[in-house]
Design a protein around this motif. Structure first.
Motif, PDB file in Angstrom:
ATOM      1  N   SER A 169      29.845  88.066  37.539  1.00 57.12           N
ATOM      2  CA  SER A 169      28.563  88.503  36.981  1.00 57.12           C
ATOM      3  C   SER A 169      28.156  87.545  35.868  1.00 57.12           C
ATOM      4  CB  SER A 169      28.669  89.934  36.436  1.00 57.12           C
ATOM      5  OG  SER A 169      29.645  90.003  35.408  1.00 57.12           O
ATOM      6  N   VAL A 170      26.959  87.719  35.353  1.00 57.16           N
ATOM      7  CA  VAL A 170      26.473  86.859  34.275  1.00 57.16           C
ATOM      8  C   VAL A 170      26.041  87.713  33.086  1.00 57.16           C
ATOM      9  CG1 VAL A 170      25.723  85.055  35.864  1.00 57.16           C
ATOM     10  CG2 VAL A 170      24.100  86.809  35.157  1.00 57.16           C
ATOM     11  N   VAL A 171      26.180  87.126  31.906  1.00 58.01           N
ATOM     12  CA  VAL A 171      25.644  87.721  30.677  1.00 58.01           C
ATOM     13  C   VAL A 171      24.855  86.638  29.958  1.00 58.01           C
ATOM     14  CG1 VAL A 171      27.438  89.466  30.411  1.00 58.01           C
ATOM     15  CG2 VAL A 171      27.770  87.198  29.413  1.00 58.01           C
ATOM     16  N   TYR A 172      24.055  87.068  28.991  1.00 57.04           N
ATOM     17  CA  TYR A 172      23.144  86.157  28.305  1.00 57.04           C
ATOM     18  C   TYR A 172      23.350  86.254  26.800  1.00 57.04           C
ATOM     19  CZ  TYR A 172      20.895  86.741  32.870  1.00 57.04           C
ATOM     20  OH  TYR A 172      20.650  86.810  34.219  1.00 57.04           O
ATOM     21  N   GLN A 173      23.548  85.094  26.153  1.00 60.60           N
ATOM     22  CA  GLN A 173      23.630  85.091  24.695  1.00 60.60           C
ATOM     23  C   GLN A 173      22.393  84.389  24.138  1.00 60.60           C
ATOM     24  OE1 GLN A 173      27.026  83.214  22.797  1.00 60.60           O
ATOM     25  NE2 GLN A 173      26.765  84.511  21.005  1.00 60.60           N
ATOM     26  N   PRO A 174      21.569  85.136  23.401  1.00 63.56           N
ATOM     27  CA  PRO A 174      20.334  84.552  22.867  1.00 63.56           C
ATOM     28  C   PRO A 174      20.605  83.480  21.818  1.00 63.56           C
ATOM     29  CG  PRO A 174      20.198  86.953  22.916  1.00 63.56           C
ATOM     30  CD  PRO A 174      21.625  86.590  23.175  1.00 63.56           C
ATOM     31  N   GLN A 175      19.691  82.545  21.738  1.00 60.87           N
ATOM     32  CA  GLN A 175      19.649  81.529  20.686  1.00 60.87           C
ATOM     33  C   GLN A 175      18.373  81.754  19.884  1.00 60.87           C
ATOM     34  OE1 GLN A 175      19.690  78.274  23.438  1.00 60.87           O
ATOM     35  NE2 GLN A 175      21.914  78.065  23.422  1.00 60.87           N
ATOM     36  N   PHE A 176      18.416  81.421  18.597  1.00 55.07           N
ATOM     37  CA  PHE A 176      17.313  81.787  17.701  1.00 55.07           C
ATOM     38  C   PHE A 176      16.848  80.597  16.870  1.00 55.07           C
ATOM     39  CE2 PHE A 176      19.856  85.491  18.528  1.00 55.07           C
ATOM     40  CZ  PHE A 176      18.945  86.517  18.722  1.00 55.07           C
ATOM     41  N   ARG A 177      15.544  80.603  16.583  1.00 56.21           N
ATOM     42  CA  ARG A 177      15.010  79.661  15.605  1.00 56.21           C
ATOM     43  C   ARG A 177      15.307  80.192  14.209  1.00 56.21           C
ATOM     44  NH1 ARG A 177      10.939  80.281  19.416  1.00 56.21           N
ATOM     45  NH2 ARG A 177      10.582  78.428  20.718  1.00 56.21           N
ATOM     46  N   VAL A 179      21.328  72.889  18.082  1.00 57.22           N
ATOM     47  CA  VAL A 179      21.735  74.290  18.090  1.00 57.22           C
ATOM     48  C   VAL A 179      23.155  74.361  17.543  1.00 57.22           C
ATOM     49  CG1 VAL A 179      22.189  76.339  19.492  1.00 57.22           C
ATOM     50  CG2 VAL A 179      20.287  74.831  20.092  1.00 57.22           C
ATOM     51  N   ALA A 180      23.362  75.160  16.524  1.00 56.77           N
ATOM     52  CA  ALA A 180      24.704  75.352  15.960  1.00 56.77           C
ATOM     53  C   ALA A 180      25.341  76.573  16.597  1.00 56.77           C
ATOM     54  CB  ALA A 180      24.628  75.510  14.448  1.00 56.77           C
ATOM     55  N   GLU A 181      26.529  76.396  17.166  1.00 56.81           N
ATOM     56  CA  GLU A 181      27.230  77.493  17.833  1.00 56.81           C
ATOM     57  C   GLU A 181      28.151  78.226  16.861  1.00 56.81           C
ATOM     58  OE1 GLU A 181      28.168  76.473  22.330  1.00 56.81           O
ATOM     59  OE2 GLU A 181      29.023  74.963  21.013  1.00 56.81           O
ATOM     60  N   GLY A 182      28.445  79.471  17.214  1.00 53.85           N
ATOM     61  CA  GLY A 182      29.462  80.219  16.489  1.00 53.85           C
ATOM     62  C   GLY A 182      29.074  80.631  15.085  1.00 53.85           C
ATOM     63  N   VAL A 183      27.799  80.872  14.845  1.00 52.94           N
ATOM     64  CA  VAL A 183      27.353  81.311  13.515  1.00 52.94           C
ATOM     65  C   VAL A 183      27.664  82.801  13.361  1.00 52.94           C
ATOM     66  CG1 VAL A 183      25.397  81.531  11.950  1.00 52.94           C
ATOM     67  CG2 VAL A 183      25.539  79.571  13.508  1.00 52.94           C
ATOM     68  N   GLU A 184      28.502  83.115  12.384  1.00 62.23           N
ATOM     69  CA  GLU A 184      28.960  84.499  12.224  1.00 62.23           C
ATOM     70  C   GLU A 184      28.754  85.052  10.824  1.00 62.23           C
ATOM     71  OE1 GLU A 184      33.013  84.568  13.502  1.00 62.23           O
ATOM     72  OE2 GLU A 184      32.533  84.184  15.606  1.00 62.23           O
ATOM     73  N   SER A 185      28.223  84.249   9.907  1.00 66.22           N
ATOM     74  CA  SER A 185      28.022  84.737   8.536  1.00 66.22           C
ATOM     75  C   SER A 185      26.703  84.227   7.980  1.00 66.22           C
ATOM     76  CB  SER A 185      29.180  84.287   7.627  1.00 66.22           C
ATOM     77  OG  SER A 185      29.097  82.897   7.381  1.00 66.22           O
ATOM     78  N   GLN A 190      17.580  73.545  13.310  1.00 66.65           N
ATOM     79  CA  GLN A 190      16.468  74.337  13.847  1.00 66.65           C
ATOM     80  C   GLN A 190      16.915  75.640  14.493  1.00 66.65           C
ATOM     81  OE1 GLN A 190      17.223  71.149  14.898  1.00 66.65           O
ATOM     82  NE2 GLN A 190      15.358  69.931  15.184  1.00 66.65           N
ATOM     83  N   GLU A 191      18.041  75.610  15.233  1.00 71.57           N
ATOM     84  CA  GLU A 191      18.399  76.770  16.037  1.00 71.57           C
ATOM     85  C   GLU A 191      19.879  77.117  15.869  1.00 71.57           C
ATOM     86  OE1 GLU A 191      17.172  76.516  20.109  1.00 71.57           O
ATOM     87  OE2 GLU A 191      15.344  75.407  19.614  1.00 71.57           O
ATOM     88  N   VAL A 192      20.189  78.398  16.057  1.00 77.27           N
ATOM     89  CA  VAL A 192      21.563  78.877  15.917  1.00 77.27           C
ATOM     90  C   VAL A 192      21.891  79.833  17.058  1.00 77.27           C
ATOM     91  CG1 VAL A 192      21.729  78.613  13.419  1.00 77.27           C
ATOM     92  CG2 VAL A 192      20.788  80.716  14.386  1.00 77.27           C
ATOM     93  N   GLN A 193      23.187  80.026  17.240  1.00 81.37           N
ATOM     94  CA  GLN A 193      23.692  80.929  18.271  1.00 81.37           C
ATOM     95  C   GLN A 193      25.020  81.479  17.766  1.00 81.37           C
ATOM     96  OE1 GLN A 193      24.175  78.990  22.069  1.00 81.37           O
ATOM     97  NE2 GLN A 193      25.541  80.548  22.884  1.00 81.37           N
ATOM     98  N   GLY A 194      25.184  82.790  17.818  1.00 78.93           N
ATOM     99  CA  GLY A 194      26.437  83.348  17.343  1.00 78.93           C
ATOM    100  C   GLY A 194      26.362  84.843  17.143  1.00 78.93           C
ATOM    101  N   TYR A 195      27.511  85.434  16.841  1.00 80.78           N
ATOM    102  CA  TYR A 195      27.612  86.885  16.731  1.00 80.78           C
ATOM    103  C   TYR A 195      26.810  87.451  15.563  1.00 80.78           C
ATOM    104  CZ  TYR A 195      31.239  87.267  20.318  1.00 80.78           C
ATOM    105  OH  TYR A 195      31.927  87.266  21.509  1.00 80.78           O
ATOM    106  N   LEU A 196      26.477  86.622  14.574  1.00 87.69           N
ATOM    107  CA  LEU A 196      25.651  87.119  13.474  1.00 87.69           C
ATOM    108  C   LEU A 196      24.304  87.599  13.988  1.00 87.69           C
ATOM    109  CD1 LEU A 196      25.138  87.476  10.411  1.00 87.69           C
ATOM    110  CD2 LEU A 196      24.277  85.112  10.384  1.00 87.69           C
ATOM    111  N   TYR A 197      23.808  86.978  15.043  1.00 89.43           N
ATOM    112  CA  TYR A 197      22.487  87.297  15.564  1.00 89.43           C
ATOM    113  C   TYR A 197      22.552  88.118  16.846  1.00 89.43           C
ATOM    114  CZ  TYR A 197      20.962  83.829  12.183  1.00 89.43           C
ATOM    115  OH  TYR A 197      20.738  83.152  11.017  1.00 89.43           O
TER     116      TYR A 197
END
Length: 506
Positions: A262-270, A457-463, A476-483
């Motif tokens: 199956s697939v899941v989606y992790q959003p990325q944010f400005r 895009v910076a990965e793994g942003v958690e704080s 410009q953009e981030v991706q991680g559990y914080l978001y």
């Protein structure tokens, strides 16, 4: 040379010598002996000389031919190291000697990471030269008495007597591990190959040559299962691990065939307005008995056993269909990113595979799609990657360089491929708030990307601390559990709606 040719060569040499002897020997005797009695006596000596001379020549020719055949049967023709059969016989003798003298012995088996990729990308001639370089490195590296063998295509073995474990062995093997990565590949500048190592000991792990080889190969498989450039010393539980991996591989093949992934989606944010800039599509496997199998377990397994292309096709087709059907693609999801492997670019049909996977998109705008590939895999198959990306770029497909900064030659990759985005690896982001070195490294990457007009895009942003630092330095953009964590399609629909509603209220 075949036995028939060897025999023919010896016979021809004998024939030529005989003809020359018959043709010229009598003339030479007549020139020196006019007396008939003396001539008769010399003729007798001439016959004995012919027999002795031909016997010596036949001995030399036969010995040379037999030694050549023995070398061919004992040694690998490419590297001149012992072949596996002869290595096993010599190892048995070494074990017998060690047993009689209460000595220990270590067997090391190594396998080159990514060698098949090198062969398919640069050609078998380049691969052969690399193996010869490895063989030369082994000969130069071990100064003490050791047995060296080429086990198979990209597998080598070293057997050495030891008096102090592990101090006498592990530093040597670890140094060798580093040296292999320094072997240059002129056809692939900036790239390097590593190796995994498996070690087993006599008499601790096994008492016979066959059992010792099996233990070392089991340790090697354990090392390879952990990733590239790993080393493992044999433990009894590794056999159980290998059995479990075999069962897992069987189940994975069934899951792929029956479309049970199956697939899941992790959003990325400005970072400026916290709007969704895209989603990364990730594979998930819910095993019927073991539950959720982590991707860092089944993805390497798929890559190793040639299943990754089927997974890539499934993920791309499933995600495109789901996002289009849910009316999420383009708006409110302006970009969908797919992780791809070097193996996805290996064949002549690679371009057609990608075109087929994206066929449901509107023909005039595929810029919503982004392919993420690591720099290491890109360099291993540079020509294949460039050819496929050239076809896809004509349709607007974007390219992201994943795990930027962790490979061998990041700047070289940026120059050689049509990159629009860099992804800063989470290992650099993790400690930017407390580690000055990581902070400076991230700052440098951001400055370089800005100069090259590349999105980051910076990965793994958690704080929040990480997010504030990245924003301050111009990310410009981030991706991680914080978001947001990876989520199902239904959860993504709700999440996107909530983001849209919040933006409207602002």
């Amino acid at each position: 040379m075949s036995p028939r040719r060897v025999a023919a060569f010896i016979a021809i040499c004998y024939l030529v010598l005989g003809l020359v002897w018959i043709r010229f020997s009598d003339q030479i005797l007549l020139a020196f002996a006019a007396d008939s009695n003396l001539l008769t006596e010399l003729q007798t000596f001439k016959g004995w000389a012919y027999v002795i001379l031909t016997a010596g020549i036949l001995y030399w020719l036969s010995k040379s031919a037999l030694e050549r055949e023995r070398n061919l049967s004992e040694r690998d023709s490419l590297t001149r190291l012992l072949n596996r059969h002869m290595f096993g016989r010599e190892l048995a003798s070494e074990i017998e000697f060690a047993d009689d003298n209460d000595q220990s012995l270590v067997l090391v088996v190594l396998n080159i990471d990514g060698f098949k990729q090198l062969n398919s990308t640069a050609g078998s001639d380049v691969g052969d030269r690399f193996l010869q370089s490895v063989a030369s490195l082994l000969r130069d590296h071990f100064k003490q008495r050791v047995l060296l063998s080429r086990f198979g295509a990209d597998e080598f073995a070293i057997a050495m007597p030891v008096t102090a474990w592990p101090d006498q062995v592990l530093p040597q093997v670890q140094h060798l591990q580093q040296l292999i990565q320094t072997i240059s590949i002129p056809e692939l500048p900036g790239s390097a190959l590593s190796a995994c190592f498996g070690l087993a000991r006599f008499p601790t792990d096994a008492k016979t040559s066959e059992a010792l080889i099996d233990c070392a190969l089991t340790a090697l498989e354990e090392a390879k299962s952990m990733g590239s450039n790993r080393l493992r010393v044999y433990k009894t539980e590794y056999g159980e691990h290998a059995s479990k991996r075999t069962k897992l591989l069987f189940d994975l093949k069934a899951a792929i065939a029956n479309k049970k992934l199956s697939v899941v989606y992790q959003p990325q944010f400005r970072l400026d307005d916290h709007s969704i800039s895209g989603v990364e599509v990730l594979a998930r496997w819910h095993h019927p008995e073991k539950g959720l199998i982590p991707p860092d377990i089944f993805i390497p397994l798929a890559e190793k056993h040639g299943l990754i292309c089927e997974i890539t096709d499934f993920i791309m087709q499933t995600a495109i269909s789901e996002l289009l059907q849910a009316e999420l693609l383009y708006r409110p999801i302006p970009r969908v990113s797919f992780n791809v492997s070097a193996a996805d670019f290996n064949t002549n049909q690679s371009s057609q595979r990608f075109l087929h996977n994206l066929a449901k998109l509107p023909e005039d705008d595929w810029s919503v799609v982004e392919l993420e590939l690591t720099e290491t895999s890109a360099l291993l198959n540079l020509e294949g990657v460039k050819n496929v990306l050239q076809v896809l770029r004509e349709r607007g497909v974007q390219v992201s360089l994943d795990d930027f900064g962790t490979g061998y030659s990041s700047l070289s990759t940026l120059r050689l491929l049509p990159i629009q985005e860099l992804k800063i690896d989470q290992s650099f982001v993790r400690d930017i708030a407390s580690n000055a070195h990581d902070a400076r490294l991230v700052k440098t990457i951001l400055a370089m990307a800005k100069a090259l007009q590349l999105r980051v895009v910076a990965e793994g942003v958690e704080s929040q601390q990480q997010a504030r630092y990245l924003a301050k330095e111009g990310c410009q953009e981030v991706q991680g559990y914080l978001y947001a964590k990876p989520m199902s399609l239904q959860a993504l629909q709700s999440f996107a709606s909530n983001i849209k509603a919040s933006a409207a209220q602002r």
